[in-house]
Design a protein around this motif. Structure first.
Motif, PDB file in Angstrom:
ATOM      1  N   HIS A  61      10.767   1.385 -11.322  1.00 38.23           N
ATOM      2  CA  HIS A  61      11.863   2.060  -9.547  1.00 38.23           C
ATOM      3  C   HIS A  61      10.058   2.590  -8.586  1.00 38.23           C
ATOM      4  N   LEU A  62      10.429   1.567  -7.597  1.00 41.31           N
ATOM      5  CA  LEU A  62       9.550   1.423  -6.406  1.00 41.31           C
ATOM      6  C   LEU A  62       9.913   3.330  -5.812  1.00 41.31           C
ATOM      7  N   VAL A  63       8.649   3.699  -4.828  1.00 38.66           N
ATOM      8  CA  VAL A  63       8.266   5.345  -4.436  1.00 38.66           C
ATOM      9  C   VAL A  63       8.394   4.424  -2.916  1.00 38.66           C
ATOM     10  N   GLN A  64       9.115   5.474  -2.438  1.00 42.75           N
ATOM     11  CA  GLN A  64       9.864   5.246  -1.091  1.00 42.75           C
ATOM     12  C   GLN A  64       9.122   5.450   0.091  1.00 42.75           C
ATOM     13  N   LEU A  65       8.615   4.898   1.126  1.00 44.12           N
ATOM     14  CA  LEU A  65       7.280   5.217   1.722  1.00 44.12           C
ATOM     15  C   LEU A  65       8.370   6.102   3.225  1.00 44.12           C
ATOM     16  N   ALA A  66       7.487   7.074   3.563  1.00 45.00           N
ATOM     17  CA  ALA A  66       8.289   7.977   3.891  1.00 45.00           C
ATOM     18  C   ALA A  66       7.534   8.096   5.849  1.00 45.00           C
TER      19      ALA A  66
ATOM     20  N   ASP B 206       1.480 -19.224   2.237  1.00 40.05           N
ATOM     21  CA  ASP B 206       0.572 -20.166   0.911  1.00 40.05           C
ATOM     22  C   ASP B 206       0.436 -18.967   0.342  1.00 40.05           C
ATOM     23  N   ILE B 207       1.303 -18.201  -0.902  1.00 41.46           N
ATOM     24  CA  ILE B 207       0.450 -17.387  -1.760  1.00 41.46           C
ATOM     25  C   ILE B 207       0.530 -18.176  -3.305  1.00 41.46           C
ATOM     26  N   PRO B 208       0.147 -18.588  -3.653  1.00 40.90           N
ATOM     27  CA  PRO B 208       0.188 -19.189  -4.468  1.00 40.90           C
ATOM     28  C   PRO B 208      -0.511 -18.410  -5.791  1.00 40.90           C
ATOM     29  N   THR B 209      -1.351 -17.417  -5.775  1.00 41.66           N
ATOM     30  CA  THR B 209      -1.131 -16.110  -7.441  1.00 41.66           C
ATOM     31  C   THR B 209      -1.301 -15.063  -5.932  1.00 41.66           C
ATOM     32  N   LEU B 210      -1.306 -14.120  -7.544  1.00 41.00           N
ATOM     33  CA  LEU B 210      -1.078 -12.383  -6.837  1.00 41.00           C
ATOM     34  C   LEU B 210      -3.069 -12.281  -5.804  1.00 41.00           C
ATOM     35  N   GLU B 211      -3.758 -12.878  -6.084  1.00 41.61           N
ATOM     36  CA  GLU B 211      -4.461 -12.843  -5.325  1.00 41.61           C
ATOM     37  C   GLU B 211      -4.866 -12.674  -3.901  1.00 41.61           C
ATOM     38  N   HIS B 212      -3.912 -14.110  -3.695  1.00 40.52           N
ATOM     39  CA  HIS B 212      -3.411 -14.502  -2.255  1.00 40.52           C
ATOM     40  C   HIS B 212      -2.835 -13.451  -1.465  1.00 40.52           C
ATOM     41  N   ALA B 213      -2.257 -12.887  -2.260  1.00 45.15           N
ATOM     42  CA  ALA B 213      -0.681 -11.975  -1.975  1.00 45.15           C
ATOM     43  C   ALA B 213      -1.145 -10.572  -2.195  1.00 45.15           C
ATOM     44  N   ASN B 214      -2.583 -10.558  -2.154  1.00 43.69           N
ATOM     45  CA  ASN B 214      -3.464  -9.060  -2.363  1.00 43.69           C
ATOM     46  C   ASN B 214      -4.896  -9.424  -0.296  1.00 43.69           C
ATOM     47  N   SER B 215      -4.036 -10.198  -0.216  1.00 46.41           N
ATOM     48  CA  SER B 215      -5.513 -10.418   0.314  1.00 46.41           C
ATOM     49  C   SER B 215      -5.427 -10.110   2.683  1.00 46.41           C
ATOM     50  N   ALA B 216      -6.238  -9.997   2.958  1.00 48.91           N
ATOM     51  CA  ALA B 216      -5.890  -9.496   3.896  1.00 48.91           C
ATOM     52  C   ALA B 216      -5.686 -10.417   5.238  1.00 48.91           C
TER      53      ALA B 216
ATOM     54  N   TRP C 208       5.972  -8.999  -6.271  1.00 43.30           N
ATOM     55  CA  TRP C 208       5.848  -6.812  -6.500  1.00 43.30           C
ATOM     56  C   TRP C 208       4.283  -6.519  -6.340  1.00 43.30           C
ATOM     57  N   GLU C 209       4.754  -5.423  -6.089  1.00 44.07           N
ATOM     58  CA  GLU C 209       3.950  -4.322  -5.696  1.00 44.07           C
ATOM     59  C   GLU C 209       2.676  -4.731  -4.852  1.00 44.07           C
ATOM     60  N   THR C 210       2.561  -5.246  -4.333  1.00 42.67           N
ATOM     61  CA  THR C 210       1.241  -6.476  -3.983  1.00 42.67           C
ATOM     62  C   THR C 210       1.128  -6.109  -1.862  1.00 42.67           C
ATOM     63  N   GLU C 211       0.156  -5.859  -1.688  1.00 49.44           N
ATOM     64  CA  GLU C 211       0.155  -5.581  -0.260  1.00 49.44           C
ATOM     65  C   GLU C 211       0.493  -6.908   0.832  1.00 49.44           C
ATOM     66  N   ALA C 212       1.165  -7.600   0.238  1.00 51.92           N
ATOM     67  CA  ALA C 212       2.194  -8.731   1.450  1.00 51.92           C
ATOM     68  C   ALA C 212       3.442  -8.277   0.892  1.00 51.92           C
ATOM     69  N   PHE C 213       4.099  -7.931  -0.612  1.00 50.05           N
ATOM     70  CA  PHE C 213       5.322  -7.040  -0.326  1.00 50.05           C
ATOM     71  C   PHE C 213       5.318  -5.803   0.752  1.00 50.05           C
TER      72      PHE C 213
ATOM     73  N   GLY D 182      18.279  -0.038   5.475  1.00 48.73           N
ATOM     74  CA  GLY D 182      17.167   0.238   3.697  1.00 48.73           C
ATOM     75  C   GLY D 182      15.851   1.164   3.934  1.00 48.73           C
ATOM     76  N   PRO D 183      15.901   1.887   3.194  1.00 50.74           N
ATOM     77  CA  PRO D 183      14.034   2.442   2.923  1.00 50.74           C
ATOM     78  C   PRO D 183      13.026   1.319   3.073  1.00 50.74           C
ATOM     79  N   ILE D 184      12.079   1.930   3.612  1.00 53.82           N
ATOM     80  CA  ILE D 184      10.727   0.749   3.635  1.00 53.82           C
ATOM     81  C   ILE D 184      10.364   0.886   1.702  1.00 53.82           C
ATOM     82  N   ARG D 185       9.660  -0.464   1.305  1.00 53.73           N
ATOM     83  CA  ARG D 185       9.623  -0.012   0.025  1.00 53.73           C
ATOM     84  C   ARG D 185       7.868  -0.123  -0.345  1.00 53.73           C
ATOM     85  N   GLY D 186       7.607  -0.030  -0.766  1.00 51.53           N
ATOM     86  CA  GLY D 186       5.677  -0.161  -1.047  1.00 51.53           C
ATOM     87  C   GLY D 186       4.925  -0.287  -2.008  1.00 51.53           C
TER      88      GLY D 186
END
Length: 318
Positions: free
Chosen positions: A6-11, A101-111, A138-143, A314-318
């Motif tokens: 489960h995600l931790v809801q951001l405040a 374009d998000i082919p990998t997890l590395e891309h999903a976490n890129s600035a 899932w659980e990336t900076e892009a998410f 809904g809540p902001i997820r992060g």
């Protein structure tokens, strides 16, 4: 069963303003806040002729000058899908369309990807495999950026087919389409979480998926079931109402008073389901939660409550 933790809801933290400054600094006039809209599409939307749904998406994003990005990572051919939608949006007059374009997890976490998400007015998520897409996000900076873009910046997010399923918090990941509901006929997983109180299914009437959606509703009777036909979209405007666009209908199942034998039968056995409410919402209809409006007066009380659940922020997820 939900497979991810489960995600931790951001405040949401508001900046603190010193008391003295608050007394001496004039308060600037409040600017109108653009509310994020969601647009799950049942798949097979018209891209060649009237393009009712895609035109409506462009309008919700802000028109021809909107910055629209296409996320095609759910597809097995992301470049081909991107090129197809790039051509369609260009023909609709959109001046700024780009591929997220998000082919990998590395891309999903890129600035770079985060910056693209936060700089968009509209995000279009293609079809394909919703589980493939969530494995990348899932659980990336892009998410997290997607939630900021929607909840804070008012981005419009549309998804077709698998892209519609992934908008739910409780995502329909895979499963058969039994003629009658069966226990564990389909598997739930965690999706992006923009729709927190409903499970979305697509290609609904065309592929006979009523039995499948009833099956997952027996597993999660606290949820609503939303079945969207092909070339049909459900526009969800937070706190305001919903609108059905396209050529088909949206089937809204309400299991909040459901009684079933889900706990008493074995896997893949037929289910008894009592007290399910079924609402058929045809294209061209709008349902608002504003008391006194025409649509509000037409709706029975249980449908008013269901629509209110769909449009509740809904809540902001992060």
């Amino acid at each position: 069963m939900l497979q991810r933790r489960h995600l931790v809801q951001l405040a949401a933290l508001a900046p603190l303003v010193p008391h003295a400054q608050a007394q001496t600094t004039p308060t600037p006039p409040a600017l109108p806040r653009r509310l994020g809209r969601l647009m799950p599409i049942g798949g097979a939307e018209d891209r060649m002729q009237d393009r009712i749904i895609l035109r409506r998406f462009v309008e919700l994003c802000g028109g021809a000058g909107a910055r629209i990005r296409v996320l095609s990572a759910a597809s097995s051919d992301p470049q081909g899908v991107w090129q197809a939608y790039q051509g369609v949006f260009a023909e609709l007059g959109v001046q700024h369309t780009a591929h997220l374009d998000i082919p990998t997890l590395e891309h999903a976490n890129s600035a770079a990807v985060v910056d693209q998400i936060l700089d968009t007015d509209g995000l279009f998520i293609s079809g394909g495999d919703q589980s493939r897409l969530m494995a990348l996000l899932w659980e990336t900076e892009a998410f997290r950026a997607l939630h900021t873009a929607f909840h804070v910046r008012g981005c419009c997010i549309a998804g077709t087919s698998a892209g519609a399923a992934v908008l739910s918090r409780h995502m329909l990941a895979q499963g058969d389409a039994p003629r009658l509901p069966e226990k564990e006929a389909a598997e739930l997983d965690l999706g992006l979480g923009f729709v927190s109180r409903a499970i979305i299914d697509q290609h609904f009437s065309e592929r006979g998926r009523l039995g499948r959606l009833l099956s997952v509703l027996a597993q999660r009777p606290d949820m609503l079931g939303v079945g969207i036909d092909e070339d049909t979209a459900l526009v969800i405007e937070r706190g305001v109402g919903i609108e059905v666009v396209g050529r088909g209908a949206v089937t809204l199942l309400d299991g909040r008073q459901l009684r079933s034998n889900f706990e008493d039968v074995e896997s893949r056995e037929r289910l008894e389901m009592l007290g399910v409410r079924l609402n058929l919402l045809p294209a061209g209809r709008r349902y608002t939660v504003s008391p006194g409006s025409e649509s509000w007066r037409r709706m029975p009380p249980h449908l008013r409550e269901a629509v209110a659940l769909l449009v509740a922020p809904g809540p902001i997820r992060g």
